[in-house]
Design a protein around this motif. Sequence first.
Motif, PDB file in Angstrom:
ATOM      1  N   MET A   1       0.851  -1.209   0.000  1.00 26.81           N
ATOM      2  CA  MET A   1       0.000   0.000   0.000  1.00 26.81           C
ATOM      3  C   MET A   1       0.888   1.262   0.000  1.00 26.81           C
ATOM      4  O   MET A   1       1.785   1.386   0.828  1.00 26.81           O
ATOM      5  N   ASN A   2       0.672   2.162  -0.985  1.00 27.39           N
ATOM      6  CA  ASN A   2       1.476   3.387  -1.056  1.00 27.39           C
ATOM      7  C   ASN A   2       1.043   4.375   0.018  1.00 27.39           C
ATOM      8  O   ASN A   2      -0.152   4.510   0.279  1.00 27.39           O
ATOM      9  N   LYS A   3       1.999   5.065   0.590  1.00 25.18           N
ATOM     10  CA  LYS A   3       1.659   6.109   1.576  1.00 25.18           C
ATOM     11  C   LYS A   3       0.808   7.175   0.903  1.00 25.18           C
ATOM     12  O   LYS A   3       1.141   7.600  -0.216  1.00 25.18           O
ATOM     13  N   PRO A   4      -0.269   7.658   1.516  1.00 24.11           N
ATOM     14  CA  PRO A   4      -1.122   8.654   0.852  1.00 24.11           C
ATOM     15  C   PRO A   4      -0.426  10.003   0.680  1.00 24.11           C
ATOM     16  O   PRO A   4       0.492  10.339   1.426  1.00 24.11           O
ATOM     17  N   ILE A   5      -0.898  10.782  -0.320  1.00 29.56           N
ATOM     18  CA  ILE A   5      -0.357  12.129  -0.570  1.00 29.56           C
ATOM     19  C   ILE A   5      -1.256  13.101   0.189  1.00 29.56           C
ATOM     20  O   ILE A   5      -2.380  13.385  -0.228  1.00 29.56           O
ATOM     21  N   ARG A   6      -0.759  13.577   1.319  1.00 23.91           N
ATOM     22  CA  ARG A   6      -1.586  14.438   2.180  1.00 23.91           C
ATOM     23  C   ARG A   6      -1.190  15.904   2.099  1.00 23.91           C
ATOM     24  O   ARG A   6      -1.959  16.795   2.410  1.00 23.91           O
ATOM     25  N   LYS A   7       0.073  16.141   1.739  1.00 25.50           N
ATOM     26  CA  LYS A   7       0.571  17.521   1.812  1.00 25.50           C
ATOM     27  C   LYS A   7       1.067  18.000   0.447  1.00 25.50           C
ATOM     28  O   LYS A   7       1.519  17.189  -0.363  1.00 25.50           O
ATOM     29  N   ALA A   8       0.990  19.315   0.253  1.00 20.86           N
ATOM     30  CA  ALA A   8       1.496  19.904  -0.994  1.00 20.86           C
ATOM     31  C   ALA A   8       2.319  21.137  -0.687  1.00 20.86           C
ATOM     32  O   ALA A   8       2.034  21.865   0.276  1.00 20.86           O
ATOM     33  N   VAL A   9       3.336  21.361  -1.512  1.00 19.54           N
ATOM     34  CA  VAL A   9       4.151  22.581  -1.401  1.00 19.54           C
ATOM     35  C   VAL A   9       3.806  23.497  -2.567  1.00 19.54           C
ATOM     36  O   VAL A   9       3.763  23.061  -3.725  1.00 19.54           O
ATOM     37  N   LEU A  10       3.538  24.750  -2.264  1.00 18.76           N
ATOM     38  CA  LEU A  10       3.304  25.771  -3.294  1.00 18.76           C
ATOM     39  C   LEU A  10       4.375  26.852  -3.148  1.00 18.76           C
ATOM     40  O   LEU A  10       4.334  27.655  -2.207  1.00 18.76           O
TER      41      LEU A  10
END
Length: 299
Positions: A1-10
């Motif tokens: 199971m891939n770790k979820p994408i929870r955060k984003a950098v802008l």
Amino acid sequence: MNKPIRKAVLPVAGLGTRFLPATKAVPKEMLTIVDRPIIQYVVDEARAAGIEHIAFVTGRNKHVIEDHFDMAYELEDTLKARKKTEALELLEKHRPQPGSTSFTRQQAPLGLGHAIWCARDIIGDEPFAILLPDVIIKSKVSCLRQMVDLYDQTGGNIIAVEEIPEDQTHQYGIVELAERINAASSEISNMVEKPAPGTAPSNLMITGRYILQPEIFDLLSEQGKGAGGEIQLTDSMISLMSKQKFASLKFEGRSYDCGSKYGFLSANIAFGMDDPKLADDLLPFMRDIVEGQRQVAAE
Ligand code: G1P
């Protein structure tokens, strides 16, 4: 199971010199496309992809971005008293949850790679997304959502790509593809940041949307200067490619490079035409302009 994408950098520290004097006192990310600042489109795209936390990498004179995503108490109180429910709902819809944004500063303009590295402590040890706010994407499904859907199957690192005319390749990061994963996605075998004219390995541009593994941060911390004398994200991704998989995604939709005047104006027209009322007025107006140009050309 891939770790979820929870955060984003802008990364929003750029000076916006291509838009002076408009960007002397107003950050380029706050210029408007129809009725929303550019940065709002990018945040909406991230939220539509399930992103829970957004790390803004800012610079001096960018406070207004932080204000934009905060509650404007006096304004909202006045709207409430005047029973302007529609306007209030609009503000609420676009406001991130309390505590779901962070702001950190890139203290010197050392390049995109350095800007991303500035967010390392906020991201921590998990895969994350990057959205470059010069680029807005018009699509039925959020571009980042399409990337997260691919990531859920493949894991690793994902880069959104788009075909561009050969004579523009020197302005962007360009990828070279290897084996196909599916109709829209392939493994990436090489990347070049702003290749000299005539030397690009393909016409597939890095569009400004990435899903990356946290190992990128160690590479960024040691990354030397690259194209344009700046610390380039692309160069650290090339190093990471020797240890991890990178896949491309030809997303469904179209990007607008709002860092250029042409991209900014065409985004205003394209998004404006989405509003049926505006479209009714815009279309005859644009026909008149084109007709006027034709007549001038014929004279
Ligand atoms: C950055 C990236 C480049 C990418 C581009 C998309 O370049 O380094 O790989 O193609 O964004 O807009 P910049 O526009 O910051 O020069």
